[in-house]
Design a protein around this motif. Structure first.
Motif, PDB file in Angstrom:
ATOM      1  N   GLY A  74      -5.348   2.148 -21.863  1.00  0.00           N
ATOM      2  CA  GLY A  74      -4.279   1.274 -22.313  1.00  0.00           C
ATOM      3  C   GLY A  74      -4.028   0.080 -21.412  1.00  0.00           C
ATOM      4  N   TYR A  75      -4.695   0.038 -20.255  1.00  0.00           N
ATOM      5  CA  TYR A  75      -4.498  -1.062 -19.318  1.00  0.00           C
ATOM      6  C   TYR A  75      -5.847  -1.645 -18.922  1.00  0.00           C
ATOM      7  CZ  TYR A  75       0.126   0.981 -18.773  1.00  0.00           C
ATOM      8  OH  TYR A  75       1.372   1.470 -19.021  1.00  0.00           O
ATOM      9  N   THR A  76      -5.926  -2.960 -18.906  1.00  0.00           N
ATOM     10  CA  THR A  76      -7.113  -3.636 -18.388  1.00  0.00           C
ATOM     11  C   THR A  76      -6.838  -4.132 -16.981  1.00  0.00           C
ATOM     12  OG1 THR A  76      -7.779  -4.320 -20.602  1.00  0.00           O
ATOM     13  CG2 THR A  76      -8.724  -5.539 -18.767  1.00  0.00           C
ATOM     14  N   TRP A  77      -5.669  -4.711 -16.757  1.00  0.00           N
ATOM     15  CA  TRP A  77      -5.270  -5.246 -15.458  1.00  0.00           C
ATOM     16  C   TRP A  77      -4.118  -4.420 -14.919  1.00  0.00           C
ATOM     17  CZ3 TRP A  77      -8.054  -8.961 -13.092  1.00  0.00           C
ATOM     18  CH2 TRP A  77      -8.926  -9.710 -13.875  1.00  0.00           C
ATOM     19  N   ARG A  78      -4.121  -4.164 -13.604  1.00  0.00           N
ATOM     20  CA  ARG A  78      -3.071  -3.362 -12.965  1.00  0.00           C
ATOM     21  C   ARG A  78      -2.558  -4.080 -11.724  1.00  0.00           C
ATOM     22  NH1 ARG A  78      -3.332   2.032 -13.961  1.00  0.00           N
ATOM     23  NH2 ARG A  78      -1.092   1.779 -13.991  1.00  0.00           N
ATOM     24  N   TYR A  79      -1.282  -3.930 -11.457  1.00  0.00           N
ATOM     25  CA  TYR A  79      -0.689  -4.440 -10.222  1.00  0.00           C
ATOM     26  C   TYR A  79      -0.932  -3.431  -9.107  1.00  0.00           C
ATOM     27  CZ  TYR A  79       1.650  -8.138 -12.790  1.00  0.00           C
ATOM     28  OH  TYR A  79       1.905  -9.235 -13.561  1.00  0.00           O
ATOM     29  N   ALA A  80      -1.139  -3.931  -7.883  1.00  0.00           N
ATOM     30  CA  ALA A  80      -1.411  -3.055  -6.737  1.00  0.00           C
ATOM     31  C   ALA A  80      -0.265  -2.086  -6.506  1.00  0.00           C
ATOM     32  CB  ALA A  80      -1.673  -3.888  -5.488  1.00  0.00           C
ATOM     33  N   ARG A  81       0.969  -2.526  -6.705  1.00  0.00           N
ATOM     34  CA  ARG A  81       2.108  -1.624  -6.462  1.00  0.00           C
ATOM     35  C   ARG A  81       2.116  -0.458  -7.453  1.00  0.00           C
ATOM     36  NH1 ARG A  81       4.177  -6.323  -8.172  1.00  0.00           N
ATOM     37  NH2 ARG A  81       5.185  -6.379 -10.201  1.00  0.00           N
ATOM     38  N   THR A  82       1.668  -0.690  -8.679  1.00  0.00           N
ATOM     39  CA  THR A  82       1.588   0.385  -9.669  1.00  0.00           C
ATOM     40  C   THR A  82       0.487   1.369  -9.281  1.00  0.00           C
ATOM     41  OG1 THR A  82       2.316  -1.152 -11.383  1.00  0.00           O
ATOM     42  CG2 THR A  82       1.320   0.905 -12.124  1.00  0.00           C
ATOM     43  N   VAL A  83      -0.671   0.826  -8.919  1.00  0.00           N
ATOM     44  CA  VAL A  83      -1.791   1.673  -8.484  1.00  0.00           C
ATOM     45  C   VAL A  83      -1.377   2.476  -7.256  1.00  0.00           C
ATOM     46  CG1 VAL A  83      -4.154   1.660  -7.580  1.00  0.00           C
ATOM     47  CG2 VAL A  83      -3.535   0.142  -9.467  1.00  0.00           C
ATOM     48  N   SER A  84      -0.706   1.824  -6.322  1.00  0.00           N
ATOM     49  CA  SER A  84      -0.249   2.482  -5.101  1.00  0.00           C
ATOM     50  C   SER A  84       0.616   3.701  -5.420  1.00  0.00           C
ATOM     51  CB  SER A  84       0.540   1.477  -4.257  1.00  0.00           C
ATOM     52  OG  SER A  84       1.104   2.084  -3.137  1.00  0.00           O
ATOM     53  N   GLY A  85       1.534   3.547  -6.349  1.00  0.00           N
ATOM     54  CA  GLY A  85       2.383   4.664  -6.739  1.00  0.00           C
ATOM     55  C   GLY A  85       1.613   5.789  -7.410  1.00  0.00           C
ATOM     56  N   GLU A  86       0.625   5.429  -8.223  1.00  0.00           N
ATOM     57  CA  GLU A  86      -0.152   6.446  -8.943  1.00  0.00           C
ATOM     58  C   GLU A  86      -1.050   7.256  -8.017  1.00  0.00           C
ATOM     59  OE1 GLU A  86      -2.242   4.494 -12.117  1.00  0.00           O
ATOM     60  OE2 GLU A  86      -0.414   4.204 -13.278  1.00  0.00           O
ATOM     61  N   VAL A  87      -1.542   6.629  -6.949  1.00  0.00           N
ATOM     62  CA  VAL A  87      -2.465   7.331  -6.057  1.00  0.00           C
ATOM     63  C   VAL A  87      -1.779   7.818  -4.782  1.00  0.00           C
ATOM     64  CG1 VAL A  87      -4.493   6.120  -6.935  1.00  0.00           C
ATOM     65  CG2 VAL A  87      -3.296   5.204  -4.953  1.00  0.00           C
ATOM     66  N   SER A  88      -0.466   7.600  -4.695  1.00  0.00           N
ATOM     67  CA  SER A  88       0.347   8.055  -3.559  1.00  0.00           C
ATOM     68  C   SER A  88      -0.169   7.533  -2.217  1.00  0.00           C
ATOM     69  CB  SER A  88       0.427   9.584  -3.535  1.00  0.00           C
ATOM     70  OG  SER A  88       0.989  10.060  -4.731  1.00  0.00           O
ATOM     71  N   LEU A  89      -0.412   6.226  -2.171  1.00  0.00           N
ATOM     72  CA  LEU A  89      -0.813   5.570  -0.935  1.00  0.00           C
ATOM     73  C   LEU A  89       0.152   4.420  -0.671  1.00  0.00           C
ATOM     74  CD1 LEU A  89      -4.701   5.235  -1.363  1.00  0.00           C
ATOM     75  CD2 LEU A  89      -3.506   6.711   0.243  1.00  0.00           C
ATOM     76  N   PRO A  90       0.335   4.067   0.604  1.00  0.00           N
ATOM     77  CA  PRO A  90       1.180   2.899   0.898  1.00  0.00           C
ATOM     78  C   PRO A  90       0.572   1.638   0.264  1.00  0.00           C
ATOM     79  CG  PRO A  90       0.679   4.132   2.907  1.00  0.00           C
ATOM     80  CD  PRO A  90      -0.162   4.709   1.816  1.00  0.00           C
ATOM     81  N   LEU A  91       1.422   0.694  -0.102  1.00  0.00           N
ATOM     82  CA  LEU A  91       0.975  -0.530  -0.766  1.00  0.00           C
ATOM     83  C   LEU A  91      -0.037  -1.303   0.076  1.00  0.00           C
ATOM     84  CD1 LEU A  91       1.098  -2.515  -3.113  1.00  0.00           C
ATOM     85  CD2 LEU A  91       3.109  -3.541  -2.039  1.00  0.00           C
ATOM     86  N   ASP A  92       0.200  -1.435   1.381  1.00  0.00           N
ATOM     87  CA  ASP A  92      -0.731  -2.203   2.216  1.00  0.00           C
ATOM     88  C   ASP A  92      -2.112  -1.550   2.276  1.00  0.00           C
ATOM     89  OD1 ASP A  92       0.353  -0.101   3.751  1.00  0.00           O
ATOM     90  OD2 ASP A  92       0.164  -1.219   5.634  1.00  0.00           O
ATOM     91  N   LYS A  93      -2.154  -0.234   2.308  1.00  0.00           N
ATOM     92  CA  LYS A  93      -3.448   0.470   2.318  1.00  0.00           C
ATOM     93  C   LYS A  93      -4.136   0.316   0.959  1.00  0.00           C
ATOM     94  CE  LYS A  93      -5.871   4.528   3.558  1.00  0.00           C
ATOM     95  NZ  LYS A  93      -6.377   4.800   4.860  1.00  0.00           N
TER      96      LYS A  93
END
Length: 144
Positions: A74-93
């Motif tokens: 359902g998504y082609t483009w993702r924001y880093a902050r969304t990905v960060s939350g989904e993979v449980s990693l800090p945003l900078d990492k």
């Protein structure tokens, strides 16, 4: 008169799809990078891309999780902050890993309405598939 100008602008945009990256005029805007990524996202990797993926170095567990997040249906483009939350990693990492994946040709970035956005490439899809296959065989990696 306005409709004629808009129709002409749309016609010009679509007649030069391969030559432009961004077109804006008469209230119509097209960004071909976005369109190309949507099309690429719906196609399978080519044999050349699969070969390139085989020759690439392996993925870390974190990189693999980020690629899975970039492939979310359902998504082609993702924001880093969304990905960060989904993979449980800090945003900078997460951002650091996304840039690393981009330099290796597994991801690409663009500009969205709220900042930088990310998408997986066909080579990235192929690398992720190989990683998943190795994990399923117990060669290492994460389970899905």
């Amino acid at each position: 008169m306005g409709l004629a100008i808009l129709a002409g602008a749309i016609g010009l945009a679509f007649s030069n799809l391969d030559k432009i990256s961004r077109f804006k005029g008469a209230g119509f805007e097209a960004e071909m990078k976005m369109v190309h990524t949507i099309i690429e996202n719906q196609t399978e990797p080519s044999p050349e891309q699969k070969k390139q993926a085989i020759q690439s170095d392996g993925l870390s567990d974190e990189e693999a999780r980020i690629l899975v997040s970039l492939q979310k249906p359902g998504y082609t483009w993702r924001y880093a902050r969304t990905v960060s939350g989904e993979v449980s990693l800090p945003l900078d990492k997460t951002e650091s890993i996304l840039f690393s994946l981009m330099t290796r040709g597994f991801a690409k970035n663009g500009t969205g309405s709220d900042g930088e956005i990310w998408a997986i490439t066909n080579v990235g899809k192929s690398v992720q598939e190989q990683y998943r296959a190795k994990a399923a065989k117990g060669v290492g990696g994460i389970s899905f």
